[in-house]
Design a protein around this motif. Structure first.
Motif, PDB file in Angstrom:
ATOM      1  N   ALA A 209       2.764  40.038  34.460  1.00 49.12           N
ATOM      2  CA  ALA A 209       3.102  39.416  35.744  1.00 49.12           C
ATOM      3  C   ALA A 209       3.472  37.944  35.586  1.00 49.12           C
ATOM      4  CB  ALA A 209       1.946  39.560  36.725  1.00 49.12           C
ATOM      5  N   GLY A 210       2.735  37.220  34.787  1.00 54.60           N
ATOM      6  CA  GLY A 210       3.014  35.792  34.598  1.00 54.60           C
ATOM      7  C   GLY A 210       4.393  35.521  34.027  1.00 54.60           C
ATOM      8  N   PRO A 211       4.708  36.095  32.859  1.00 57.22           N
ATOM      9  CA  PRO A 211       6.036  35.851  32.302  1.00 57.22           C
ATOM     10  C   PRO A 211       7.159  36.373  33.206  1.00 57.22           C
ATOM     11  CG  PRO A 211       4.586  36.712  30.605  1.00 57.22           C
ATOM     12  CD  PRO A 211       3.851  36.807  31.895  1.00 57.22           C
ATOM     13  N   ALA A 212       6.942  37.518  33.827  1.00 58.95           N
ATOM     14  CA  ALA A 212       7.979  38.069  34.699  1.00 58.95           C
ATOM     15  C   ALA A 212       8.194  37.162  35.909  1.00 58.95           C
ATOM     16  CB  ALA A 212       7.593  39.475  35.151  1.00 58.95           C
ATOM     17  N   THR A 213       7.119  36.682  36.506  1.00 63.67           N
ATOM     18  CA  THR A 213       7.248  35.819  37.677  1.00 63.67           C
ATOM     19  C   THR A 213       7.881  34.487  37.314  1.00 63.67           C
ATOM     20  OG1 THR A 213       5.310  36.875  38.662  1.00 63.67           O
ATOM     21  CG2 THR A 213       5.997  34.780  39.608  1.00 63.67           C
ATOM     22  N   LEU A 214       7.484  33.889  36.213  1.00 63.91           N
ATOM     23  CA  LEU A 214       8.086  32.619  35.789  1.00 63.91           C
ATOM     24  C   LEU A 214       9.569  32.776  35.478  1.00 63.91           C
ATOM     25  CD1 LEU A 214       5.289  31.048  33.569  1.00 63.91           C
ATOM     26  CD2 LEU A 214       6.072  30.311  35.823  1.00 63.91           C
ATOM     27  N   THR A 215       9.915  33.861  34.785  1.00 58.28           N
ATOM     28  CA  THR A 215      11.325  34.118  34.490  1.00 58.28           C
ATOM     29  C   THR A 215      12.106  34.307  35.785  1.00 58.28           C
ATOM     30  OG1 THR A 215      10.716  35.148  32.404  1.00 58.28           O
ATOM     31  CG2 THR A 215      12.902  35.654  33.269  1.00 58.28           C
ATOM     32  N   GLY A 216      11.547  35.084  36.702  1.00 56.77           N
ATOM     33  CA  GLY A 216      12.208  35.313  37.982  1.00 56.77           C
ATOM     34  C   GLY A 216      12.351  34.043  38.791  1.00 56.77           C
ATOM     35  N   LEU A 217      11.320  33.188  38.792  1.00 54.19           N
ATOM     36  CA  LEU A 217      11.409  31.925  39.519  1.00 54.19           C
ATOM     37  C   LEU A 217      12.516  31.038  38.959  1.00 54.19           C
ATOM     38  CD1 LEU A 217       7.676  30.975  40.173  1.00 54.19           C
ATOM     39  CD2 LEU A 217       9.410  31.517  41.880  1.00 54.19           C
ATOM     40  N   LEU A 218      12.620  30.978  37.641  1.00 56.40           N
ATOM     41  CA  LEU A 218      13.695  30.186  37.025  1.00 56.40           C
ATOM     42  C   LEU A 218      15.067  30.718  37.406  1.00 56.40           C
ATOM     43  CD1 LEU A 218      12.280  29.523  33.448  1.00 56.40           C
ATOM     44  CD2 LEU A 218      12.856  27.816  35.178  1.00 56.40           C
ATOM     45  N   VAL A 219      15.219  32.033  37.324  1.00 58.69           N
ATOM     46  CA  VAL A 219      16.519  32.643  37.653  1.00 58.69           C
ATOM     47  C   VAL A 219      16.846  32.435  39.130  1.00 58.69           C
ATOM     48  CG1 VAL A 219      17.732  34.854  37.839  1.00 58.69           C
ATOM     49  CG2 VAL A 219      16.474  34.290  35.768  1.00 58.69           C
ATOM     50  N   LEU A 220      15.874  32.679  40.015  1.00 61.02           N
ATOM     51  CA  LEU A 220      16.119  32.494  41.444  1.00 61.02           C
ATOM     52  C   LEU A 220      16.396  31.037  41.779  1.00 61.02           C
ATOM     53  CD1 LEU A 220      13.502  34.864  43.106  1.00 61.02           C
ATOM     54  CD2 LEU A 220      15.971  35.162  42.971  1.00 61.02           C
TER      55      LEU A 220
ATOM     56  N   PRO B  92       5.607  33.763  49.762  1.00 60.77           N
ATOM     57  CA  PRO B  92       5.203  35.096  49.275  1.00 60.77           C
ATOM     58  C   PRO B  92       6.383  36.033  48.989  1.00 60.77           C
ATOM     59  CG  PRO B  92       3.745  34.403  51.029  1.00 60.77           C
ATOM     60  CD  PRO B  92       4.853  33.404  50.978  1.00 60.77           C
ATOM     61  N   PRO B  93       7.368  36.165  49.893  1.00 55.75           N
ATOM     62  CA  PRO B  93       8.510  37.029  49.541  1.00 55.75           C
ATOM     63  C   PRO B  93       9.297  36.500  48.336  1.00 55.75           C
ATOM     64  CG  PRO B  93       8.554  36.523  51.888  1.00 55.75           C
ATOM     65  CD  PRO B  93       7.462  35.720  51.279  1.00 55.75           C
ATOM     66  N   LEU B  94       9.369  35.176  48.211  1.00 57.00           N
ATOM     67  CA  LEU B  94      10.075  34.586  47.077  1.00 57.00           C
ATOM     68  C   LEU B  94       9.386  34.941  45.765  1.00 57.00           C
ATOM     69  CD1 LEU B  94      12.393  32.567  46.284  1.00 57.00           C
ATOM     70  CD2 LEU B  94      10.604  30.844  46.247  1.00 57.00           C
ATOM     71  N   TRP B  95       8.063  34.877  45.741  1.00 60.39           N
ATOM     72  CA  TRP B  95       7.324  35.194  44.521  1.00 60.39           C
ATOM     73  C   TRP B  95       7.411  36.682  44.194  1.00 60.39           C
ATOM     74  CZ3 TRP B  95       3.209  32.230  41.809  1.00 60.39           C
ATOM     75  CH2 TRP B  95       3.469  30.856  41.879  1.00 60.39           C
ATOM     76  N   VAL B  96       7.389  37.535  45.199  1.00 61.62           N
ATOM     77  CA  VAL B  96       7.558  38.976  44.958  1.00 61.62           C
ATOM     78  C   VAL B  96       8.944  39.241  44.390  1.00 61.62           C
ATOM     79  CG1 VAL B  96       7.718  41.232  46.082  1.00 61.62           C
ATOM     80  CG2 VAL B  96       5.843  39.691  46.655  1.00 61.62           C
ATOM     81  N   ALA B  97       9.957  38.620  44.988  1.00 63.30           N
ATOM     82  CA  ALA B  97      11.321  38.777  44.471  1.00 63.30           C
ATOM     83  C   ALA B  97      11.425  38.238  43.045  1.00 63.30           C
ATOM     84  CB  ALA B  97      12.314  38.066  45.383  1.00 63.30           C
ATOM     85  N   ALA B  98      10.741  37.125  42.777  1.00 64.48           N
ATOM     86  CA  ALA B  98      10.756  36.558  41.427  1.00 64.48           C
ATOM     87  C   ALA B  98      10.130  37.528  40.433  1.00 64.48           C
ATOM     88  CB  ALA B  98      10.022  35.224  41.401  1.00 64.48           C
ATOM     89  N   TYR B  99       9.031  38.168  40.817  1.00 66.01           N
ATOM     90  CA  TYR B  99       8.399  39.150  39.928  1.00 66.01           C
ATOM     91  C   TYR B  99       9.345  40.316  39.652  1.00 66.01           C
ATOM     92  CZ  TYR B  99       5.383  42.843  38.223  1.00 66.01           C
ATOM     93  OH  TYR B  99       4.851  43.859  37.472  1.00 66.01           O
ATOM     94  N   TRP B 100       9.998  40.818  40.695  1.00 65.90           N
ATOM     95  CA  TRP B 100      10.935  41.937  40.505  1.00 65.90           C
ATOM     96  C   TRP B 100      12.104  41.544  39.603  1.00 65.90           C
ATOM     97  CZ3 TRP B 100      11.344  43.692  46.299  1.00 65.90           C
ATOM     98  CH2 TRP B 100      10.210  44.435  46.621  1.00 65.90           C
ATOM     99  N   VAL B 101      12.679  40.375  39.876  1.00 63.57           N
ATOM    100  CA  VAL B 101      13.813  39.909  39.058  1.00 63.57           C
ATOM    101  C   VAL B 101      13.365  39.691  37.617  1.00 63.57           C
ATOM    102  CG1 VAL B 101      15.393  37.962  38.693  1.00 63.57           C
ATOM    103  CG2 VAL B 101      15.101  38.912  40.984  1.00 63.57           C
ATOM    104  N   GLY B 102      12.232  39.037  37.434  1.00 61.80           N
ATOM    105  CA  GLY B 102      11.728  38.795  36.085  1.00 61.80           C
ATOM    106  C   GLY B 102      11.397  40.083  35.345  1.00 61.80           C
ATOM    107  N   SER B 103      10.820  41.063  36.051  1.00 63.74           N
ATOM    108  CA  SER B 103      10.520  42.351  35.423  1.00 63.74           C
ATOM    109  C   SER B 103      11.800  43.066  35.014  1.00 63.74           C
ATOM    110  CB  SER B 103       9.733  43.242  36.388  1.00 63.74           C
ATOM    111  OG  SER B 103       8.478  42.680  36.632  1.00 63.74           O
ATOM    112  N   TRP B 104      12.816  42.957  35.849  1.00 68.05           N
ATOM    113  CA  TRP B 104      14.101  43.591  35.529  1.00 68.05           C
ATOM    114  C   TRP B 104      14.742  42.921  34.313  1.00 68.05           C
ATOM    115  CZ3 TRP B 104      19.204  41.663  36.042  1.00 68.05           C
ATOM    116  CH2 TRP B 104      20.193  42.630  35.843  1.00 68.05           C
ATOM    117  N   ILE B 105      14.667  41.593  34.247  1.00 66.02           N
ATOM    118  CA  ILE B 105      15.276  40.863  33.127  1.00 66.02           C
ATOM    119  C   ILE B 105      14.515  41.115  31.830  1.00 66.02           C
ATOM    120  CG2 ILE B 105      15.653  38.541  32.178  1.00 66.02           C
ATOM    121  CD1 ILE B 105      16.381  37.669  35.016  1.00 66.02           C
ATOM    122  N   LEU B 106      13.197  41.048  31.892  1.00 76.41           N
ATOM    123  CA  LEU B 106      12.398  41.212  30.674  1.00 76.41           C
ATOM    124  C   LEU B 106      12.284  42.666  30.240  1.00 76.41           C
ATOM    125  CD1 LEU B 106       9.527  38.666  31.355  1.00 76.41           C
ATOM    126  CD2 LEU B 106      11.554  38.361  29.927  1.00 76.41           C
TER     127      LEU B 106
END
Length: 178
Positions: free
Chosen positions: A134-145, A96-110
């Motif tokens: 949320a979907g694209p931001a989370t996927l982008t964040g997961l890839l980056v993380l 759960p914290p990883l996915w939240v961080a992924a959403y934040w990172v993805g939102s920042w990147i996109l």
């Protein structure tokens, strides 16, 4: 705190033997390749590869991370136990914290996304938000993380390996001199 001998006995009980892997009905056709010594030996090159691979598969593969990391370890000549163990980075407590961080990172990147419905004055629904923001931001964040943690894991384990070898050499030198 557990002693090293105790941890070793626990690991020996938990890790399947070479014979049990070679005779397993599903692994028998590829046992020669899977059981190659370079994939199971802990070396300064194979362990960092295994750690990086385990980080990637642990984050990017939703289910079956250990088999995925073991299969990918074959062509990459990565240490299979290190890859399998590192997949446990993702567990029910860390996901759960990883996915939240992924959403934040993805939102920042996109960057900020303004839906066309909002501009037209209509309120977007939950599904629309999930699919378009949320979907694209989370996927982008997961890839980056995943890539970032894999690089950190690779270099971190390489440095830790080097530090461990140097400490071992110092102990031997002290034992010879003193």
């Amino acid at each position: 705190m557990a002693r090293p001998g105790r941890l070793r006995r626990l690991a020996d009980k938990a890790i399947p033997s070479r014979e049990s892997i070679e005779t397993h009905r599903l692994l028998k056709p590829v046992a020669g390749r899977v059981m190659h010594a370079s994939l199971w030996r802990f070396t300064r090159r194979s362990v960092p590869r295994g750690v990086a691979l385990g980080m990637l598969t642990g984050i990017l593969v939703p289910m079956g991370q250990i088999p995925a990391s073991a299969l990918l370890a074959l062509p990459l000549r990565a240490n299979i136990p290190a890859a399998a163990a590192t997949t446990f980075l993702t567990n029910p407590f860390t996901t759960p914290p990883l996915w939240v961080a992924a959403y934040w990172v993805g939102s920042w990147i996109l960057g900020p996304r303004v839906a066309s419905e909002v501009l037209a004055g209509e309120a977007p629904g939950w599904l629309d938000w999930l699919l378009h923001e949320a979907g694209p931001a989370t996927l982008t964040g997961l890839l980056v993380l995943a890539l970032g943690l894999a690089v950190l894991g690779y270099f971190g384990s390489a440095v830790a390996w080097r530090w461990w070898i140097l400490a071992k050499r110092r102990r031997r030198l002290r034992a010879r001199l003193g």
